[in-house]
Design a protein around this motif. Structure first.
Motif, PDB file in Angstrom:
ATOM      1  N   TRP A 163       3.307 -17.140 -59.367  1.00 41.74           N
ATOM      2  CA  TRP A 163       4.009 -16.829 -60.622  1.00 41.74           C
ATOM      3  C   TRP A 163       4.166 -18.024 -61.562  1.00 41.74           C
ATOM      4  N   MET A 169      -3.382 -19.169 -63.506  1.00 36.69           N
ATOM      5  CA  MET A 169      -3.813 -19.227 -62.107  1.00 36.69           C
ATOM      6  C   MET A 169      -4.746 -18.053 -61.773  1.00 36.69           C
ATOM      7  N   LEU A 219       4.310  -5.951 -54.424  1.00 33.98           N
ATOM      8  CA  LEU A 219       4.893  -6.944 -53.518  1.00 33.98           C
ATOM      9  C   LEU A 219       3.836  -7.529 -52.587  1.00 33.98           C
ATOM     10  N   GLY A 220       4.137  -8.728 -52.076  1.00 30.68           N
ATOM     11  CA  GLY A 220       3.187  -9.397 -51.190  1.00 30.68           C
ATOM     12  C   GLY A 220       2.891  -8.576 -49.941  1.00 30.68           C
TER      13      GLY A 220
HETATM   14  N1  LIG Z   1      -2.484 -25.630 -55.143  1.00 29.47           N
HETATM   15  C1  LIG Z   1      -2.410 -25.000 -56.295  1.00 29.47           C
HETATM   16  O1  LIG Z   1      -3.288 -25.073 -57.140  1.00 29.47           O
HETATM   17  C2  LIG Z   1      -1.181 -24.147 -56.609  1.00 29.47           C
HETATM   18  C3  LIG Z   1      -1.003 -23.644 -57.905  1.00 29.47           C
HETATM   19  C4  LIG Z   1       0.123 -22.899 -58.185  1.00 29.47           C
HETATM   20  C5  LIG Z   1       1.075 -22.647 -57.186  1.00 29.47           C
HETATM   21  N2  LIG Z   1       0.888 -23.151 -55.940  1.00 29.47           N
HETATM   22  C6  LIG Z   1       1.912 -22.931 -54.888  1.00 29.47           C
HETATM   23  O2  LIG Z   1       2.414 -21.607 -54.950  1.00 29.47           O
HETATM   24  C7  LIG Z   1       3.763 -21.570 -54.464  1.00 29.47           C
HETATM   25  C8  LIG Z   1       4.624 -20.787 -55.423  1.00 29.47           C
HETATM   26  O3  LIG Z   1       4.091 -19.546 -55.618  1.00 29.47           O
HETATM   27  P1  LIG Z   1       4.696 -18.212 -54.968  1.00 29.47           P
HETATM   28  O4  LIG Z   1       6.153 -18.384 -54.699  1.00 29.47           O
HETATM   29  O5  LIG Z   1       4.239 -17.079 -55.815  1.00 29.47           O
HETATM   30  O6  LIG Z   1       3.945 -18.175 -53.557  1.00 29.47           O
HETATM   31  P2  LIG Z   1       3.944 -16.995 -52.509  1.00 29.47           P
HETATM   32  O7  LIG Z   1       3.161 -17.475 -51.350  1.00 29.47           O
HETATM   33  O8  LIG Z   1       5.300 -16.463 -52.268  1.00 29.47           O
HETATM   34  O9  LIG Z   1       3.174 -15.808 -53.257  1.00 29.47           O
HETATM   35  C9  LIG Z   1       1.871 -15.989 -53.772  1.00 29.47           C
HETATM   36  C10 LIG Z   1       1.179 -14.634 -53.835  1.00 29.47           C
HETATM   37  O10 LIG Z   1       0.990 -14.154 -52.514  1.00 29.47           O
HETATM   38  C11 LIG Z   1       1.485 -12.811 -52.395  1.00 29.47           C
HETATM   39  N3  LIG Z   1       1.903 -12.611 -51.007  1.00 29.47           N
HETATM   40  C12 LIG Z   1       3.111 -12.860 -50.453  1.00 29.47           C
HETATM   41  N4  LIG Z   1       3.095 -12.532 -49.132  1.00 29.47           N
HETATM   42  C13 LIG Z   1       1.832 -12.098 -48.860  1.00 29.47           C
HETATM   43  C14 LIG Z   1       1.169 -11.650 -47.677  1.00 29.47           C
HETATM   44  N5  LIG Z   1       1.805 -11.572 -46.503  1.00 29.47           N
HETATM   45  N6  LIG Z   1      -0.134 -11.313 -47.767  1.00 29.47           N
HETATM   46  C15 LIG Z   1      -0.796 -11.385 -48.929  1.00 29.47           C
HETATM   47  N7  LIG Z   1      -0.212 -11.787 -50.094  1.00 29.47           N
HETATM   48  C16 LIG Z   1       1.076 -12.139 -50.056  1.00 29.47           C
HETATM   49  C17 LIG Z   1       2.608 -12.763 -53.427  1.00 29.47           C
HETATM   50  O11 LIG Z   1       2.921 -11.449 -53.759  1.00 29.47           O
HETATM   51  C18 LIG Z   1       1.981 -13.556 -54.565  1.00 29.47           C
HETATM   52  O12 LIG Z   1       1.094 -12.755 -55.297  1.00 29.47           O
HETATM   53  C19 LIG Z   1       4.205 -23.015 -54.361  1.00 29.47           C
HETATM   54  O13 LIG Z   1       4.200 -23.431 -53.018  1.00 29.47           O
HETATM   55  C20 LIG Z   1       3.122 -23.760 -55.144  1.00 29.47           C
HETATM   56  O14 LIG Z   1       2.954 -25.101 -54.760  1.00 29.47           O
HETATM   57  C21 LIG Z   1      -0.220 -23.880 -55.624  1.00 29.47           C
END
Ligand SMILES: NC(=O)c1ccc[n+]([C@@H]2O[C@H](COP(=O)([O-])OP(=O)(O)OC[C@H]3O[C@@H](n4cnc5c(N)ncnc54)[C@H](O)[C@@H]3O)[C@@H](O)[C@H]2O)c1
Ligand SMILES: C[N+](C)(C)CC=O
Length: 505
Positions: A163, A169, A219-220
């Motif tokens: 998000w 992204m 949702l995830g």
């Molecule tokens: N390395 C990079 O380039 C980069 C860039 C942006 C954000 N991030 C990282 O992202 C994190 C923040 O983002 P967030 O809170 O949305 O992360 P998150 O892991 O909670 O969610 C990311 C995505 O995964 C989905 N998701 C959640 N559980 C899942 C599951 N069990 N199976 C499949 N999909 C699932 C979510 O709905 C969302 O779309 C931070 O740790 C940040 O550092 C990394």
């Protein structure tokens, strides 16, 4: 202040059209700067993922791939350029949605939309260039064989995104995947999906063949998880937290499905004693207060040479006080709200744990007094930090910087590498040789010299260690979605001659 537009009611974008989610569920959209509900988004479940994957598979294979996967890259490039043009036309409108959905300052959202358009343009060019790169010959040590390489789209890809930069992204994955000839199912974060759904509208307008891009919000565990485990998805590209990344990797391993993972970070920013303090302070702030610190590559561990530490901190506070913290739609805002109540509470807990572990909240750490509603936190500077503290070790994903002093270059490098993460780090010094030494010594996928956070679509992006693996952006980003096929031909008229021919008698 800008007047916010009404949020359109969208369905799931599947097979080139809009569909209500199978179970009819929707999720509220909360403006984190006001806490008001401003709309809703569809909540997809496994049934919808089934339809989206089937639409993507059909688009990939229909008529032998003659609608997308096997057309020349130049044809796909036209669609990507058309998307870029629409994003540019609609930059202000999309930026408003991004701000309303995520709480980021409008100026930042506008810059994000410019980056989105530039990313589609860039991968349009790479799609065109791909045509020339096909059948590139391999030099072999035997004259009677000739080999060449075909670069082919991997297939149907699942793209799961966070998000913090919702449309950007997503674009880092959608643009190269489509350029490569893959078809895709995008699952944006449930906390900020509005601009990704608008991308669906743009796909309709430019006439993208149905099913090439499908967008399923939800949702995830209800939508992301069935996408990651779907047997007809050939690859998962994921950006998000390290915890979710691990789950995705475990799921994918059951099907030997390739994954690329862009995960969290806890980047260091090393400041030596030979710098212009104010210039260095501004980069330190940009490194950790941009997007309210909700940046994977945030340089949230500030390492100060002991000779300048006091002066630096005094100036850092002076600069931090000058940051305009306000409703993100207000002109000049430089720190908006964080994404949601859960993230707000999590950041406050990090700050209170730091205090209880013995650190000093040197500046900030609370809600700004002039903002009564919304999930706002002052820019926060934490000192007296030890390397065993949670604030040093874990990613906060908020406007919180923790500070440590060092005496020698060696100590600075040891502190910089004292982390499980390895996404990005920075060094600032007037000694170019020292900067070069440090850029080699920092264990991360990205190192910034005399700056923090600039990001260019042409340069590789990604991390090591707990920050994941694989690279996005640049040519590396396209390779994420291509498989390499070796074609080898025997070109002699003579028999090969390994076995003795059978007797003719
Ligand atoms: N390395 C990079 O380039 C980069 C860039 C942006 C954000 N991030 C990282 O992202 C994190 C923040 O983002 P967030 O809170 O949305 O992360 P998150 O892991 O909670 O969610 C990311 C995505 O995964 C989905 N998701 C959640 N559980 C899942 C599951 N069990 N199976 C499949 N999909 C699932 C979510 O709905 C969302 O779309 C931070 O740790 C940040 O550092 C990394
Ligand atoms: C800041 N940005 C857009 C480069 C990526 C990560 O969060």
């Amino acid at each position: 202040m800008v007047v916010p537009p009404a949020i359109p009611r969208r369905g799931l974008f599947i097979g080139g059209g809009w569909r209500e989610p199978s179970l009819g569920h929707r999720l509220p959209v909360v403006n984190p700067a006001t806490e008001a509900i401003i709309g809703d988004i569809p909540a997809a479940t496994a049934e919808d993922i089934e339809l989206a994957v089937a639409a993507a598979r059909d688009a990939f294979t229909r008529d032998g791939g003659s609608h997308w996967s096997r057309v020349p890259g130049a044809v796909r490039a036209k669609y990507l350029k058309a998307i870029a043009a629409k994003i540019t036309d609609r930059k202000s409108y999309l930026a408003l949605f991004e701000t309303l959905d995520s709480g980021k300052p409008l100026d930042e959202a506008v810059a994000d939309m410019e980056d989105v358009a530039a990313c589609f343009e860039y991968y349009a060019d790479l799609a065109e260039a791909l045509d020339q790169k096909q059948r590139s010959p391999i030099s072999l040590p035997m004259e009677n064989f000739k080999s060449y390489v075909l670069k082919e789209p991997i297939g149907v890809v699942g793209l799961i995104t966070p998000w913090n930069y919702p449309l950007l992204m997503a674009t880092w994955k959608v643009a190269p995947a489509l350029a490569a000839g893959c078809t895709a199912v995008l699952k944006p974060s449930e906390l900020a999906s509005l601009t990704c759904l608008e991308l669906g509208g743009i796909c309709v307008e430019i006439g993208l063949p149905p099913g090439v891009l499908n967008i399923v919000t939800g949702l995830g565990h209800e939508a992301g998880s069935p996408l990651a485990s779907h047997p007809h998805v050939d690859k998962i590209a994921f950006t998000g937290s390290t915890e979710t990344g691990k789950k995705i990797m475990v799921t994918a391993a059951q099907m030997v499905k390739p994954v690329s993972l862009e995960l969290g970070g806890k980047g260091p920013f090393i400041v030596f004693d030979d710098v212009d303090i104010d210039k260095a302070v501004e980069w330190a702030m940009f490194g950790c207060f941009l997007n309210a610190g909700q940046v994977c590559s945030a340089t949230s561990r500030l390492l100060l040479h002991e000779k300048i530490a006091k002066k630096f901190l005094d100036r850092l506070i002076a600069w931090a006080k000058s940051i305009k913290v306000s409703d993100p739609l207000e002109e000049g805002c430089r720190l908006g709200s964080v994404i949601c109540e859960g993230q707000y509470e999590k950041i406050k807990k990090f700050i209170s744990t730091a205090r209880s572990e013995g650190a000093t909240i040197f500046y900030g750490g609370v809600r700004p007094r002039h903002l009564k509603r919304g999930f706002f936190i002052e820019p926060t500077i934490i000192t007296d930090v030890s390397t065993s503290m949670q604030i040093w070790r874990e990613e906060v994903f908020g406007p919180v910087i923790c500070v440590k002093e060092f005496r020698t270059e060696r100590e600075a490098v040891e502190l910089a590498n004292d982390t499980h993460y390895g996404l990005a780090g920075g060094v600032i010094s007037n000694d170019p040789e020292r900067c070069e030494r440090i850029s080699k010594a920092i264990q991360s996928g990205i190192v910034w010299i005399n700056c923090s956070q600039p990001c260019f679509v042409q340069a590789p992006w990604g991390g090591n260690k707990w920050s994941g693996f694989g690279r996005e952006l640049g040519e590396w980003g396209l390779d994420n979605y291509l498989s390499v096929k070796q074609v080898t031909k025997y070109c002699s008229d003579e028999p090969y001659g390994w076995y003795r021919p059978p007797s003719k008698l």
